[in-house]
Enzyme design. Structure first.
Site, PDB file in Angstrom:
ATOM      1  N   TYR A   1       2.631  10.498  -0.601  1.00 56.45           N
ATOM      2  CA  TYR A   1       3.765  10.101   0.232  1.00 56.45           C
ATOM      3  C   TYR A   1       5.068  10.554  -0.429  1.00 56.45           C
ATOM      4  O   TYR A   1       5.428  10.093  -1.518  1.00 56.45           O
ATOM      5  CB  TYR A   1       3.799   8.587   0.442  1.00 56.45           C
ATOM      6  CG  TYR A   1       2.592   8.018   1.165  1.00 56.45           C
ATOM      7  CD1 TYR A   1       1.715   8.825   1.870  1.00 56.45           C
ATOM      8  CD2 TYR A   1       2.336   6.654   1.148  1.00 56.45           C
ATOM      9  CE1 TYR A   1       0.614   8.293   2.524  1.00 56.45           C
ATOM     10  CE2 TYR A   1       1.237   6.109   1.807  1.00 56.45           C
ATOM     11  CZ  TYR A   1       0.380   6.940   2.491  1.00 56.45           C
ATOM     12  OH  TYR A   1      -0.711   6.402   3.135  1.00 56.45           O
TER      13      TYR A   1
ATOM     14  N   GLN B   1      12.343  -5.663  11.071  1.00 52.23           N
ATOM     15  CA  GLN B   1      11.045  -5.363  11.676  1.00 52.23           C
ATOM     16  C   GLN B   1       9.909  -6.119  10.980  1.00 52.23           C
ATOM     17  O   GLN B   1       8.906  -6.451  11.605  1.00 52.23           O
ATOM     18  CB  GLN B   1      10.772  -3.861  11.613  1.00 52.23           C
ATOM     19  CG  GLN B   1      11.686  -3.029  12.495  1.00 52.23           C
ATOM     20  CD  GLN B   1      11.508  -1.540  12.265  1.00 52.23           C
ATOM     21  OE1 GLN B   1      11.270  -1.098  11.148  1.00 52.23           O
ATOM     22  NE2 GLN B   1      11.619  -0.760  13.329  1.00 52.23           N
TER      23      GLN B   1
ATOM     24  N   PRO C   1      -1.605   0.150  13.286  1.00 56.27           N
ATOM     25  CA  PRO C   1      -2.072  -0.826  14.277  1.00 56.27           C
ATOM     26  C   PRO C   1      -1.220  -0.858  15.539  1.00 56.27           C
ATOM     27  O   PRO C   1      -1.695  -1.319  16.581  1.00 56.27           O
ATOM     28  CB  PRO C   1      -1.990  -2.157  13.525  1.00 56.27           C
ATOM     29  CG  PRO C   1      -0.946  -1.934  12.473  1.00 56.27           C
ATOM     30  CD  PRO C   1      -1.122  -0.498  12.056  1.00 56.27           C
TER      31      PRO C   1
ATOM     32  N   SER D   1      11.371   0.607   8.988  1.00 56.39           N
ATOM     33  CA  SER D   1      12.570   1.372   8.653  1.00 56.39           C
ATOM     34  C   SER D   1      13.787   0.464   8.640  1.00 56.39           C
ATOM     35  O   SER D   1      14.867   0.881   8.246  1.00 56.39           O
ATOM     36  CB  SER D   1      12.768   2.523   9.649  1.00 56.39           C
ATOM     37  OG  SER D   1      12.802   2.040  10.983  1.00 56.39           O
TER      38      SER D   1
ATOM     39  N   ARG E   1      10.478   7.217  15.658  1.00 57.16           N
ATOM     40  CA  ARG E   1       9.520   8.054  14.930  1.00 57.16           C
ATOM     41  C   ARG E   1       9.196   9.332  15.699  1.00 57.16           C
ATOM     42  O   ARG E   1       8.925  10.372  15.108  1.00 57.16           O
ATOM     43  CB  ARG E   1       8.242   7.261  14.661  1.00 57.16           C
ATOM     44  CG  ARG E   1       7.178   8.040  13.904  1.00 57.16           C
ATOM     45  CD  ARG E   1       6.188   7.138  13.222  1.00 57.16           C
ATOM     46  NE  ARG E   1       6.813   6.407  12.132  1.00 57.16           N
ATOM     47  CZ  ARG E   1       6.177   5.531  11.354  1.00 57.16           C
ATOM     48  NH1 ARG E   1       4.911   5.266  11.581  1.00 57.16           N
ATOM     49  NH2 ARG E   1       6.809   4.914  10.375  1.00 57.16           N
TER      50      ARG E   1
ATOM     51  N   ASP F   1       0.829  -1.200   0.000  1.00 56.49           N
ATOM     52  CA  ASP F   1       0.000   0.000   0.000  1.00 56.49           C
ATOM     53  C   ASP F   1       0.866   1.253   0.000  1.00 56.49           C
ATOM     54  O   ASP F   1       1.825   1.361   0.764  1.00 56.49           O
ATOM     55  CB  ASP F   1      -0.896   0.000   1.241  1.00 56.49           C
ATOM     56  CG  ASP F   1      -1.764   1.240   1.313  1.00 56.49           C
ATOM     57  OD1 ASP F   1      -2.837   1.252   0.685  1.00 56.49           O
ATOM     58  OD2 ASP F   1      -1.364   2.217   1.996  1.00 56.49           O
TER      59      ASP F   1
ATOM     60  N   GLU G   1       9.337  -9.726  12.275  1.00 56.62           N
ATOM     61  CA  GLU G   1       8.704  -9.723  13.592  1.00 56.62           C
ATOM     62  C   GLU G   1       7.206  -9.485  13.475  1.00 56.62           C
ATOM     63  O   GLU G   1       6.394 -10.211  14.058  1.00 56.62           O
ATOM     64  CB  GLU G   1       9.326  -8.640  14.473  1.00 56.62           C
ATOM     65  CG  GLU G   1       8.644  -8.527  15.843  1.00 56.62           C
ATOM     66  CD  GLU G   1       9.203  -7.386  16.682  1.00 56.62           C
ATOM     67  OE1 GLU G   1       8.491  -6.935  17.590  1.00 56.62           O
ATOM     68  OE2 GLU G   1      10.335  -6.955  16.418  1.00 56.62           O
ATOM     69  N   ASN G   2       6.809  -8.476  12.692  1.00 54.03           N
ATOM     70  CA  ASN G   2       5.396  -8.138  12.591  1.00 54.03           C
ATOM     71  C   ASN G   2       4.575  -9.224  11.910  1.00 54.03           C
ATOM     72  O   ASN G   2       3.415  -9.448  12.264  1.00 54.03           O
ATOM     73  CB  ASN G   2       5.231  -6.814  11.845  1.00 54.03           C
ATOM     74  CG  ASN G   2       5.697  -5.614  12.662  1.00 54.03           C
ATOM     75  OD1 ASN G   2       5.681  -5.643  13.883  1.00 54.03           O
ATOM     76  ND2 ASN G   2       6.121  -4.573  11.978  1.00 54.03           N
TER      77      ASN G   2
ATOM     78  N   TRP H   1      -4.594   1.321   9.266  1.00 54.03           N
ATOM     79  CA  TRP H   1      -3.235   1.840   9.391  1.00 54.03           C
ATOM     80  C   TRP H   1      -2.936   2.181  10.857  1.00 54.03           C
ATOM     81  O   TRP H   1      -3.832   2.375  11.656  1.00 54.03           O
ATOM     82  CB  TRP H   1      -2.998   3.041   8.483  1.00 54.03           C
ATOM     83  CG  TRP H   1      -3.865   4.257   8.661  1.00 54.03           C
ATOM     84  CD1 TRP H   1      -5.079   4.484   8.084  1.00 54.03           C
ATOM     85  CD2 TRP H   1      -3.549   5.448   9.406  1.00 54.03           C
ATOM     86  NE1 TRP H   1      -5.557   5.730   8.442  1.00 54.03           N
ATOM     87  CE2 TRP H   1      -4.640   6.342   9.241  1.00 54.03           C
ATOM     88  CE3 TRP H   1      -2.464   5.833  10.191  1.00 54.03           C
ATOM     89  CZ2 TRP H   1      -4.668   7.601   9.837  1.00 54.03           C
ATOM     90  CZ3 TRP H   1      -2.496   7.089  10.786  1.00 54.03           C
ATOM     91  CH2 TRP H   1      -3.571   7.944  10.597  1.00 54.03           C
TER      92      TRP H   1
END
Length: 333
Positions: free
Chosen positions: A54, A291, A207, A287, A228, A49, A294-295, A205
């Site tokens: 962006y 990561q 979550p 980033s 962030r 997405d 893991e998600n 978005w």
């Protein structure tokens, strides 16, 4: 990776979807962004997405380059239109027929593809007649430039009116993309019940609440360097609402719940949104490539009623539920 249907369509998406807001073309270097996309593919994610706004188009370009060489039919690529792009002239924004037609062509060029699987109205446009917007989306579908149409952050009434017009134009709105997390639940009262009746799924978005639900932000402690919350390119503004000590203290109560399940707090947060049967996919960004792996493990986690109750108890007092917070920008002129 598990897959879910998008709305009442026959279209399936990976329930963990990779989103490149605030990362590609701005927060991370292009080579790192490409590694993150490849890590997503390696982890079984096939749905990506993005949006034209962006990094003012750069995110779409980076994603297109990263996906070069991957079988197009094995991917589900989403993008969006609404916010100002390019030189930000009077017609470089909104959901007018002109901007939608020019927007889809520009997005396809940047993404390096002949079509997108899902084209989304990034917000509701109060300045353009809804009939004009829906008719333009219908023409985009008939031209084969988008296979399905979705929206983002539309309230229940907007969804009802939009779906009615869409069906008159020979297609259906299949998805809505709202913010949703264990801390931000504004869609639950009105948007979700309405969406179920209309055959619309949620692609949610944030979550993990901009990273707050990972537990890395500690009450009374300095913000982690490079996080962030310290990103002056936009990330710090979005996360600021969650950084009060009382909220961060409550979030830390999720740590033992995740530990009992043998998962990380990030996995717990993603699994929480996926427990909602109207959610087709949870958008995750990265980033760093590690990561992603893991998600993605959240796709294997099923939370029972007892665990969901414990999460509610832990976060009580910091959960936002007001449906009026689902809104689009006011008139621009």
């Amino acid at each position: 990776m598990a897959y879910r249907f998008l709305g009442n369509s026959g279209f399936k998406v990976s329930e963990i979807t990779y989103g490149n807001w605030l990362t590609h073309g701005s927060q991370v270097e292009n080579d790192v962004a490409t590694k993150c996309v490849h890590a997503a593919l390696d982890a079984g994610i096939t749905t990506f997405d993005t949006a034209d706004v962006y990094a003012n188009g750069a995110a779409e370009s980076v994603l297109g380059e990263a996906l070069k060489g991957v079988r197009r039919e094995s991917l589900e690529i989403f993008t969006k239109v609404y916010f100002p792009v390019g030189p930000k002239g009077p017609n470089d924004t909104g959901l007018s027929r002109k901007h939608i037609f020019e927007g889809i062509d520009a997005s396809l060029r940047r993404l390096g593809t002949d079509y997108v699987d899902l084209y989304q109205a990034h917000r509701y446009d109060v300045e353009t007649p809804l009939e004009e917007t829906i008719a333009a989306f219908g023409d985009i579908v008939r031209q084969g430039k988008a296979l399905y149409i979705g929206v983002s952050e539309w309230d229940a009434d907007q969804l009802r009116r939009g779906q009615s017009l869409a069906r008159e134009n020979g297609f259906s709105i299949v998805s809505n993309q709202p913010q949703y997390s264990a801390l931000w639940r504004v869609i639950e009262k009105d948007v979700v019940p309405t969406s179920k009746k209309l055959g619309i799924s949620q692609i949610v978005w944030s979550p993990i609440a901009q990273g707050v639900l990972t537990g890395k932000y500690l009450p009374g402690q300095p913000l982690p360097e490079g996080s962030r919350a310290t990103d002056d390119k936009g990330g710090d503004k979005m996360i600021s609402r969650y950084l009060e000590d009382k909220t961060l203290t409550r979030v830390q109560k999720l740590a033992p719940i995740a530990a009992d399940l043998g998962i990380t707090m990030a996995q717990l947060a993603v699994a929480w949104v996926l427990a909602n049967d109207n959610v087709a996919a949870a958008l995750v960004g990265a980033s760093r490539p590690e990561q992603i792996a893991e998600n993605v493990k959240a796709s294997e986690v099923v939370l029972d009623a007892e665990v969901l109750g414990k999460i509610d108890d832990a976060l009580a007092g910091s959960i936002v539920t007001d449906p009026k917070l689902t809104r689009s920008p006011d008139a621009r002129l």
